[in-house]
Design an enzyme around this catalytic site. Structure first.
Site, short mmCIF file in Angstrom:
data_model
loop_
_atom_site.label_atom_id
_atom_site.label_comp_id
_atom_site.label_asym_id
_atom_site.label_seq_id
_atom_site.Cartn_x
_atom_site.Cartn_y
_atom_site.Cartn_z
N GLU A 307 -0.27 23.83 -5.89
CA GLU A 307 0.16 24.61 -4.99
C GLU A 307 0.91 26.01 -5.75
O GLU A 307 1.96 26.29 -5.31
CB GLU A 307 1.39 23.98 -3.91
CG GLU A 307 0.40 22.96 -3.08
CD GLU A 307 1.37 22.16 -2.17
OE1 GLU A 307 1.19 22.22 -0.88
OE2 GLU A 307 2.67 21.81 -2.52
C1 ACM Z 1 0.90 17.98 -3.13
O1 ACM Z 1 0.70 17.34 -2.06
N1 ACM Z 1 1.07 19.00 -3.00
C2 ACM Z 1 0.46 17.30 -4.01
#
Ligand code: ACM
Length: 494
Positions: A307
């Protein structure tokens, strides 16, 4: 259900006969291999706890009734396995024979001995004032070598005592990897010797301004050793190059202005990042990953990688490669969330798949280039998702996950194009944005962690939801006895 064991063994049968009863004559007999001594201590402790009678460990076998024999062998045929398990995946295989006079656990390795005893413990009958184990012959081996739980201690902190409880539950379910998500925007949970400012400044923060905390080096070593004594490997995660606000708060030199970032106590993602063009960033990655690798006896270090929403691909790749380089320089393998799949990281890399939203192509390409894949599909194994609308804590972004949802899925179907030999295993995850207490933690973990453990351990032909639910109803009351909270799903007849 013939025998209530979770995860379901390859083969187990109850021959007729009298049970093995724990009494003052019970003793652990350890074979000639000294490596079994530490395991024997753990087994003696747990049988002592179960029966309320001290169970000693002895070196010499005798024909006297009451022996619990832990025996290592290198002869695979002794196990009598009916399934084809290659050597790499047979870590933890065991044969367990229980009769009136003795218990014999035979295994190829120490995990196998512990798993055999875990099966034994689950079959205990304590309804008649003593602890009895019905006669049993079980042969068993894991389907996948990596059976994990990722625990987020960054959004809310869980202390050593809480992590020990998690490890105890994991060991009972034959899980063997504890992945600790040690850093995120909201807090930094491990004292890194070369960078004491990280824990000193960002150890105390958490979501919503709740109390934080961090592990000293000694705390971390205690967790690692406790896990190791139960044949569980700790994999530390330092999440870079995003999810780094706690580091930016502790180290002003990591921000373009040179000013420390304010503490972040919300639950948004994707807003913080390292900067490849700052010299301090390279030094930070070197110091942190070198220290964390040095503190960790397990083979892998997790570099995060998920992310990162505000960075060009080239900068992302350079930072992920830098982190991986330091991990490799310490002789370790690299694990990262699936976003790292687009960055060539060479052999000895594990890509942790978590979402279908990004498309599986990069993961498949990474596997073709030699990476292994760990499966953590969020809509099945992110155990911080609520069970239903009524669940008092948890999130819903990956949907509701009832116990059956966590159970009814097939790892090989997650990315059908992926060759089976590229899949190292299955790892549940629990993120702690909404979880403030150990009770809330276990309410979300149990019973779904048992469901995921069975997906990871048991072969499809031994898995059946109705049978699992029946076994769960026998075993769940033991969590209550252990003082753990768990969710009484209305879909299971308790
Ligand atoms: C995640 O759930 N950001 C690995």
């Amino acid at each position: 259900m013939e025998i209530a064991v979770i995860p379901a063994p390859v083969r187990a049968a109850s021959p007729p006969g009298a049970p093995f009863v724990l009494n003052t004559g019970t003793r652990i007999v350890v074979g000639p291999d000294p490596a079994t001594a530490a395991i024997a201590t753990v087994v003696a402790e747990s049988l002592t706890r179960l029966g309320g009678l001290a169970v000693p460990t002895v070196a010499k076998d005798s024909s006297e009734p009451g022996a619990v024999v832990l025996r290592l062998t290198d002869d695979r045929s002794v196990l009598g396995l009916s399934v084809d398990v290659d050597a790499a995946r047979s870590m933890g295989a065991y044969r367990l024979e229980v009769s009136r006079d003795r218990v014999v656990v035979t295994a190829l390795d120490l995990p196998g001995l512990l798993h055999g005893v875990a099966t034994l413990e689950q079959t205990s009958d304590r309804t008649r004032g003593s602890v009895r184990f019905p006669p049993l012959v079980a042969t068993d081996a894991p389907r996948f070598g990596w059976r994990g739980l990722s625990l987020d201690v960054a959004r809310h902190f869980f202390d050593v005592a809480a992590v020990r409880k998690v490890i105890d539950v994991m060991a009972g379910l034959k899980l063997n990897v504890l992945h600790l998500h040690l850093t995120d925007d909201q807090g930094w949970r491990l004292d890194v010797p070369s960078r004491p400012e990280l824990a000193a400044r960002s150890g105390g923060t958490a979501v919503d301004g709740d109390p934080g905390g961090y592990y000293t080096v000694e705390d971390y070593q205690e967790i690692v050793a406790y896990a190791q004594s139960r044949c569980i490997t700790v994999i530390p995660e330092i999440d870079v190059p995003g999810h780094v606000n706690a580091a930016l708060h502790a180290c002003g030199e990591l921000t373009p202005s040179g000013e420390p970032a304010p503490a972040y106590t919300g639950i948004g993602v994707g807003h913080s990042r390292l900067h490849a063009d700052l010299e301090a960033t390279g030094n930070f990655l070197h110091d942190v990953f070198t220290d964390v690798a040095a503190l960790t006896p397990g083979h892998y270090v997790h570099i995060g990688g998920d992310e990162v929403l505000t960075m060009r691909p080239a900068e992302y790749a350079s930072l992920v490669q830098a982190a991986a380089t330091h991990v490799r320089a310490a002789g370790k393998g690299v694990v990262g969330w699936q976003e790292i799949a687009k960055t060539p990281l060479g052999p000895d890399t594990v890509v942790q798949y978590w979402t279908g939203a990004q498309g599986a192509e990069p993961v498949i390409a990474a596997a073709q280039a030699g990476a292994q894949v760990l499966l953590s599909p969020a809509h099945k194994v992110y155990l911080d998702m609520k069970y239903d609308d009524e669940t008092p804590v948890g999130l819903v972004w990956a949907g509701h996950i009832e116990v059956r949802d966590a159970y009814d899925w097939e790892p090989l179907d997650v990315i059908p194009e992926l060759p089976a030999e590229c899949i190292v295993g299955v790892e549940a995850g629990i993120w702690s944005e909404t979880i403030r207490s150990v009770d809330e933690l276990f309410l979300l973990l149990l019973p779904r962690l048992a469901a995921v453990a069975e997906v990871a351990w048991s072969r499809p032909e031994t898995r059946d939801w109705n049978d699992f639910a029946a076994r769960l109803s026998v075993l769940a009351p033991r969590w209550t006895e252990a003082g753990l909270s768990w969710y009484r799903s209305p879909r299971v007849q308790w």
